[in-house]
Motif scaffolding. Structure first.
Motif, PDB file in Angstrom:
ATOM      1  N   LEU A 240       0.832  -1.213   0.000  1.00 18.57           N
ATOM      2  CA  LEU A 240       0.000   0.000   0.000  1.00 18.57           C
ATOM      3  C   LEU A 240       0.862   1.256   0.000  1.00 18.57           C
ATOM      4  O   LEU A 240       0.555   2.232  -0.697  1.00 18.57           O
ATOM      5  CB  LEU A 240      -0.935   0.004   1.210  1.00 18.57           C
ATOM      6  CG  LEU A 240      -2.050  -1.045   1.215  1.00 18.57           C
ATOM      7  CD1 LEU A 240      -2.830  -0.972   2.533  1.00 18.57           C
ATOM      8  CD2 LEU A 240      -3.000  -0.855   0.031  1.00 18.57           C
TER       9      LEU A 240
ATOM     10  N   HIS B 173       1.038   4.041  -2.899  1.00 16.50           N
ATOM     11  CA  HIS B 173       0.763   5.438  -2.516  1.00 16.50           C
ATOM     12  C   HIS B 173       1.905   6.356  -2.935  1.00 16.50           C
ATOM     13  O   HIS B 173       1.662   7.445  -3.482  1.00 16.50           O
ATOM     14  CB  HIS B 173       0.556   5.513  -1.003  1.00 16.50           C
ATOM     15  CG  HIS B 173       0.410   6.903  -0.478  1.00 16.50           C
ATOM     16  ND1 HIS B 173      -0.766   7.627  -0.567  1.00 16.50           N
ATOM     17  CD2 HIS B 173       1.304   7.734   0.128  1.00 16.50           C
ATOM     18  CE1 HIS B 173      -0.593   8.821  -0.035  1.00 16.50           C
ATOM     19  NE2 HIS B 173       0.653   8.915   0.389  1.00 16.50           N
TER      20      HIS B 173
ATOM     21  N   ALA C  61      -8.449  -0.853  -2.350  1.00 17.41           N
ATOM     22  CA  ALA C  61      -7.307   0.060  -2.521  1.00 17.41           C
ATOM     23  C   ALA C  61      -7.198   0.556  -3.955  1.00 17.41           C
ATOM     24  O   ALA C  61      -6.405   1.458  -4.239  1.00 17.41           O
ATOM     25  CB  ALA C  61      -6.017  -0.643  -2.114  1.00 17.41           C
TER      26      ALA C  61
ATOM     27  N   VAL D 149      -1.492   6.846   4.079  1.00 15.77           N
ATOM     28  CA  VAL D 149      -2.288   5.696   3.635  1.00 15.77           C
ATOM     29  C   VAL D 149      -3.427   5.434   4.616  1.00 15.77           C
ATOM     30  O   VAL D 149      -4.574   5.194   4.214  1.00 15.77           O
ATOM     31  CB  VAL D 149      -1.395   4.440   3.507  1.00 15.77           C
ATOM     32  CG1 VAL D 149      -2.249   3.189   3.301  1.00 15.77           C
ATOM     33  CG2 VAL D 149      -0.405   4.605   2.366  1.00 15.77           C
TER      34      VAL D 149
ATOM     35  N   TRP E 234      -7.847   5.209   4.247  1.00 15.25           N
ATOM     36  CA  TRP E 234      -8.700   4.076   4.612  1.00 15.25           C
ATOM     37  C   TRP E 234      -9.665   4.386   5.754  1.00 15.25           C
ATOM     38  O   TRP E 234     -10.637   3.641   5.955  1.00 15.25           O
ATOM     39  CB  TRP E 234      -7.836   2.882   5.019  1.00 15.25           C
ATOM     40  CG  TRP E 234      -7.190   2.180   3.875  1.00 15.25           C
ATOM     41  CD1 TRP E 234      -6.087   2.590   3.176  1.00 15.25           C
ATOM     42  CD2 TRP E 234      -7.584   0.943   3.278  1.00 15.25           C
ATOM     43  NE1 TRP E 234      -5.771   1.687   2.188  1.00 15.25           N
ATOM     44  CE2 TRP E 234      -6.675   0.665   2.235  1.00 15.25           C
ATOM     45  CE3 TRP E 234      -8.619   0.032   3.538  1.00 15.25           C
ATOM     46  CZ2 TRP E 234      -6.773  -0.481   1.439  1.00 15.25           C
ATOM     47  CZ3 TRP E 234      -8.709  -1.109   2.749  1.00 15.25           C
ATOM     48  CH2 TRP E 234      -7.803  -1.361   1.711  1.00 15.25           C
TER      49      TRP E 234
ATOM     50  N   LYS F 247     -14.871  -0.419   3.311  1.00 12.55           N
ATOM     51  CA  LYS F 247     -13.426  -0.184   3.252  1.00 12.55           C
ATOM     52  C   LYS F 247     -12.856  -0.064   4.668  1.00 12.55           C
ATOM     53  O   LYS F 247     -11.779  -0.598   4.957  1.00 12.55           O
ATOM     54  CB  LYS F 247     -13.122   1.079   2.443  1.00 12.55           C
ATOM     55  CG  LYS F 247     -11.627   1.307   2.203  1.00 12.55           C
ATOM     56  CD  LYS F 247     -11.364   2.419   1.201  1.00 12.55           C
ATOM     57  CE  LYS F 247      -9.877   2.583   0.938  1.00 12.55           C
ATOM     58  NZ  LYS F 247      -9.574   3.602  -0.078  1.00 12.55           N
TER      59      LYS F 247
END
Length: 311
Positions: free
Chosen positions: A25, A29, A61, A283, A287, A296
């Motif tokens: 992730l 990102h 994602a 990140v 989320w 999510k």
């Protein structure tokens, strides 16, 4: 916002289990943060594909996945099976170029030039392996010493990698597979698969994927400056070469930053973990922010949070 990515060139990384998802992730990102024009597609194994919540987290994602088949030699040895899966991109001939990255990297500057760099036919491009072995790890080869390290011979002013010649020390022919620029090719893929089946060193290889690449591409790989795959220990063992402002790709080999929030920020090597945690904070907001939907958020709690240290 939908981004119109080129379809013939991609970044790719391998994720075989949930433990590396936080790293992936952050990699995705930071590629976006530096303004890359190209998309990251993550390779997953059949076992990972069977984990439905894991796959749902990739979808949440917005990261496309590529399911790859098992790659492993029939002769068993100490080599970790998962590493061989990193050879899968050579067989993905639907792409014109793939740049293979590791999921324990942070992208600090745009590296889109790797997608357009000149690469002779039958070649790959990657950085040298650092063979200093500063931790004196016993399972590393005995000739891995600072005197033999190719980065000791790198020009600190131009960053030009040490040239590889027939008279170069054996260690100068070794590469690190954290960043690999490649042109998918069935013939090259077949050669790699043949090599893992037939080369006598395969069962005892310490670094399987990069060892086999160094054998197959001996004399046919283009050295990249260290800044495209800056191994974090080099900040100490090659302090005369390393400049923070030059580094484009920071590679967290050995212990991973997401394993603990406790690290020595004053230490030359461990201090680099701060950059990963800063990216992770961004990140996490993606989320858990107020505008994020319930599903999510649920996936964050069940899949993502458990694999990233909370303290």
């Amino acid at each position: 916002m939908t981004v119109d990515y080129p379809t013939n060139k991609i970044w790719s990384t391998l994720v075989t289990k949930r433990a590396y998802f936080g790293g992936a992730l952050v990699l995705n990102h930071t590629l976006k943060k530096v303004g890359s024009r190209y998309q990251l597609k993550i390779m997953v194994t059949r076992e990972a594909e069977a984990d439905k919540e894991f796959m749902a987290a990739f979808a949440a994602a917005g990261i496309p996945t590529i399911v790859i088949e098992k790659i492993e030699p029939s002769r068993k040895g100490q080599a970790n099976k998962a590493f061989w899966q990193k050879l899968a991109p050579w067989g993905m001939t639907e792409y014109e170029r793939i740049v293979l990255l590791d999921s324990d990297q942070v992208i600090l500057q745009n590296i889109d030039d790797l997608m357009t760099m000149d690469l002779p036919e039958g070649y790959i491009a990657c950085s040298h392996a650092c063979t200093c072995n500063p931790r004196k790890l016993a399972h590393y080869p005995p000739d891995w010493t600072p005197e033999n390290c190719p980065f000791t011979s790198t020009n600190p002013h131009t960053l030009a990698p040490a040239p590889i010649t027939p008279s170069s020390p054996p260690t100068h022919h070794l590469l690190n597979s954290g960043t690999v620029v490649l042109t998918p090719s069935k013939s090259q893929f077949d050669t790699l698969i043949s090599a893992i089946e037939t080369h006598p060193s395969v069962p005892s290889m310490v670094f399987p994927d990069q060892d086999i690449l160094a054998i197959v591409y001996r004399g046919k790989w283009k050295p990249l400056p260290y800044i495209y795959n800056a191994l974090k220990p080099m900040r100490a063992c090659h302090a005369e070469l390393w400049k923070d402002e030059d580094v484009k790709v920071l590679h967290y080999i050995l212990n991973k930053p997401w394993e603990s929030k406790e690290y020595n920020s004053e230490d030359l090597v461990e201090g680099t973990h701060r950059l990963w945690w800063e990216a992770w904070a961004e990140v996490e907001k993606e989320w858990t922010g107020e505008a994020v939907g319930g599903e999510k958020r649920r996936l964050f709690e069940s899949v993502v949070r458990p694999v990233v240290a909370q303290e």
